[in-house]
Enzyme design. Structure first.
Site, PDB file in Angstrom:
ATOM      1  N   HIS A   1      13.882   4.116   7.517  1.00 37.02           N
ATOM      2  CA  HIS A   1      13.239   4.233   8.739  1.00 37.02           C
ATOM      3  C   HIS A   1      13.734   2.507   9.639  1.00 37.02           C
ATOM      4  O   HIS A   1      13.101   1.859   9.757  1.00 37.02           O
ATOM      5  CB  HIS A   1      11.924   4.221   8.776  1.00 37.02           C
TER       6      HIS A   1
ATOM      7  N   HIS B   1      -0.210   5.401  -2.807  1.00 36.39           N
ATOM      8  CA  HIS B   1       0.064   5.384  -1.490  1.00 36.39           C
ATOM      9  C   HIS B   1       0.463   6.563  -0.898  1.00 36.39           C
ATOM     10  O   HIS B   1       1.153   7.161  -1.427  1.00 36.39           O
ATOM     11  CB  HIS B   1       1.209   4.202  -1.584  1.00 36.39           C
TER      12      HIS B   1
ATOM     13  N   GLU C   1       2.534   7.167   1.997  1.00 38.97           N
ATOM     14  CA  GLU C   1       3.666   7.038   2.976  1.00 38.97           C
ATOM     15  C   GLU C   1       4.420   8.174   2.356  1.00 38.97           C
ATOM     16  O   GLU C   1       4.478   8.408   1.015  1.00 38.97           O
ATOM     17  CB  GLU C   1       4.319   5.820   2.955  1.00 38.97           C
TER      18      GLU C   1
ATOM     19  N   ASP D   1       7.323   8.829   1.425  1.00 42.61           N
ATOM     20  CA  ASP D   1       8.231   8.864   0.249  1.00 42.61           C
ATOM     21  C   ASP D   1       7.627   8.791  -1.111  1.00 42.61           C
ATOM     22  O   ASP D   1       8.207   9.046  -2.282  1.00 42.61           O
ATOM     23  CB  ASP D   1       9.143   7.540   0.451  1.00 42.61           C
TER      24      ASP D   1
ATOM     25  N   HIS E   1       1.109  -2.117   1.871  1.00 39.18           N
ATOM     26  CA  HIS E   1       1.247  -2.610   3.344  1.00 39.18           C
ATOM     27  C   HIS E   1       0.677  -1.421   4.421  1.00 39.18           C
ATOM     28  O   HIS E   1       0.926  -1.669   5.444  1.00 39.18           O
ATOM     29  CB  HIS E   1       3.020  -2.507   3.625  1.00 39.18           C
TER      30      HIS E   1
ATOM     31  N   ASP F   1       3.887  -0.010  -3.398  1.00 42.10           N
ATOM     32  CA  ASP F   1       5.094  -0.568  -2.717  1.00 42.10           C
ATOM     33  C   ASP F   1       5.280  -2.135  -3.062  1.00 42.10           C
ATOM     34  O   ASP F   1       6.476  -2.553  -2.923  1.00 42.10           O
ATOM     35  CB  ASP F   1       5.282  -0.395  -1.333  1.00 42.10           C
TER      36      ASP F   1
ATOM     37  N   TYR G   1      13.104  -6.687   0.706  1.00 41.78           N
ATOM     38  CA  TYR G   1      12.060  -5.912   0.829  1.00 41.78           C
ATOM     39  C   TYR G   1      10.727  -6.492   1.293  1.00 41.78           C
ATOM     40  O   TYR G   1      10.023  -5.951   2.140  1.00 41.78           O
ATOM     41  CB  TYR G   1      11.783  -5.330  -0.658  1.00 41.78           C
TER      42      TYR G   1
ATOM     43  N   HIS H   1       9.165   1.646  -6.023  1.00 43.05           N
ATOM     44  CA  HIS H   1      10.702   1.587  -5.659  1.00 43.05           C
ATOM     45  C   HIS H   1      11.554   0.557  -6.704  1.00 43.05           C
ATOM     46  O   HIS H   1      11.164  -0.669  -6.832  1.00 43.05           O
ATOM     47  CB  HIS H   1      11.038   1.088  -4.248  1.00 43.05           C
TER      48      HIS H   1
END
Lengths: 403, 52
Positions: free
Chosen positions: A25, A79, A81, A83, A146, A165, A192, A225
């Site tokens: 993104h 989380h 999001e 992914d 985040h 994350d 990151y 990640h």
């Protein structure tokens, strides 16, 4: 095919590697990324997070190498999001849609908005615990680190922090742990932080203080990640402390673009001026450097100098892209100056100064604008601006140290 | 006084105000300075809804 790794007794890393992704993104991921997820076997089998929907078959196959996915009893979503949540609908269909999903209050809300349906959400908040057999899962909401839904799950007996994350890195390779890769991973973690968390630095500081007060023993940090921090988790915590303080260093980032190389000439003279004062400098052309790499260089710089030609009475579009991006990530404690060549109207420097002002950066000079092509005098003025930026920065750093 | 919740989940409680950002305890949501944004996610005041 990826082989699940037993990271502790009965605890497996079952996520997927995305070797190919290069644009996450709008963040450049030159070495791909991973979507980490964790399976914890016991009296009940618990899965922490999932992966991007595109990897759902591989993910379910990974789990199948350890247990029948239908034997997963509980999902914890740290989380929402996509992914990390993208595979949830498919997974729930497979394991049984009535099974509980533990998540934060905002997690439940966000998942409803993502999947446009309900699940058996079990909302938990900071301090809540889930005891399963001889294991205790303790939850810590990390709102806006985040996303509003973000939370950590701490496995008490194993002292493992599943950190969503936070502490992650976009890195994909044949290494899975900090001790396998060494300090080579730190630039990825820094990038990151700069691109995902910088604007929430005050929250990071607050969180680190909370965690310190809780006196948590941490054997391992497992982000969603990249590599897992098992050898020296304090290393990444200390790095987060440093980055979130946003303390300026003796370094300037000169960001510019050019149409006919006039602004390039100015940028180079400014850079020479900065170097003449023995201050570190990065000269970054916005059509050669990705915005996320520019952002990574900015976080520890004490000054930014931005140069843009004037195009159609405005700043150059690629500079506008970078400025919008940098502004959103709210870098603090920096001085700033602008420059640029123009043809007839020359609005760019004024527009850049307005941007700096809105970003609450300290503008130390009105900036330099040059019509068409800079002559020797113009380039000398640019050199002097570089000197001024470097000297002002050194003075600020010296005042701060004295203070 | 009424509490207001941001889209990110942050709750503005007039009893606490937002001293870190210059808002004294006892300030009602309606009396917040125009430039005040959510201290957590940065959203503007129109992203808040009144809590029942």
């Amino acid at each position: 095919m990826y082989k699940p790794i037993e990271i502790a007794d009965g605890i497996y890393s079952v996520g997927c590697r995305d070797w190919d992704i290069r644009d996450f993104h709008g963040y450049s991921t030159y070495e791909g990324t991973t979507y980490n997820a964790f399976l914890i076997l016991g009296e009940k089998n618990i899965l922490i997070d999932t992966v991007k929907e595109k990897f759902s078959d591989e993910f379910i196959s990974n789990i199948s190498k350890i247990i029948d996915p239908k034997d997963i009893d509980i999902l914890i979503s740290n989380h929402t999001e996509m992914d990390h949540s993208g595979t949830i609908p498919k997974l729930m269909q497979l394991i049984g849609e009535e099974k509980p999903i533990y998540c934060s209050k905002m997690g439940a809300k966000n998942m409803k908005s993502h999947f446009n349906r309900d699940f058996n959400f079990q909302v938990v908040g900071s301090g809540d615990e889930l005891k399963i057999g001889n294991r205790t899962f303790s939850f810590l909401e990390t709102r806006m680190l985040h996303w509003p839904d973000s939370m950590f799950t701490y496995l008490v007996e194993d002292a493992i922090l599943f950190s969503s994350d936070a502490f992650g890195q976009h890195y994909c390779g044949d290494k899975f742990f900090d001790d396998e890769i060494g300090d080579e991973i730190l630039p990825h973690a820094r990038k990151y932080y700069a691109n995902i968390l910088l604007h929430f630095s005050p929250r990071v500081q607050a969180l680190l203080k909370d965690v310190e007060k809780m006196n948590l023993k941490i054997n391992m940090i497992c982000p969603d990640h990249g590599i897992l921090w098992r050898d020296n988790p304090s290393k990444i915590i200390e790095a987060y402390d440093k980055w979130s303080k946003q303390e300026p260093e003796k370094k300037v980032v000169v960001i510019f673009d050019s149409m006919w190389d006039s602004t390039t000439k100015m940028a180079r003279s400014i850079t020479s001026g900065i170097e003449s004062e023995d201050v570190a400098v990065r000269l970054m052309n916005t059509r050669k450097w990705h915005r996320s790499d520019i952002m990574t260089e900015i976080i520890d710089a004490g000054a930014i100098v931005v140069g843009s030609p004037t195009l159609n009475n405005s700043i150059f579009p690629v500079i506008a892209d970078v400025m919008t991006y940098v502004k959103g990530l709210r870098p603090q404690n920096k001085i700033a100056a602008a420059f640029g060549s123009y043809g007839w109207s020359g609005e760019a420097v004024k527009i850049l100064n307005k941007e700096f002002s809105e970003m609450k950066l300290d503008i130390i000079d009105d900036g330099i604008k040059v019509q068409y092509v800079p002559d020797d005098d113009d380039l000398n003025r640019c050199f002097d601006l570089g000197v001024k930026v470097a000297k002002t920065l050194k003075q600020r750093l010296s005042d701060t140290n004295k203070g | 006084m009424e509490k207001y919740e941001c889209v990110c989940g942050y709750v503005y409680d007039p009893a606490d105000g937002d001293p870190d950002n210059g808002v004294e305890p006892g300030t009602s949501f309606a009396d917040l300075p125009e430039e005040w944004v959510c201290p957590l996610c940065g959203a503007t005041q129109d992203n808040f809804t009144k809590l029942d």
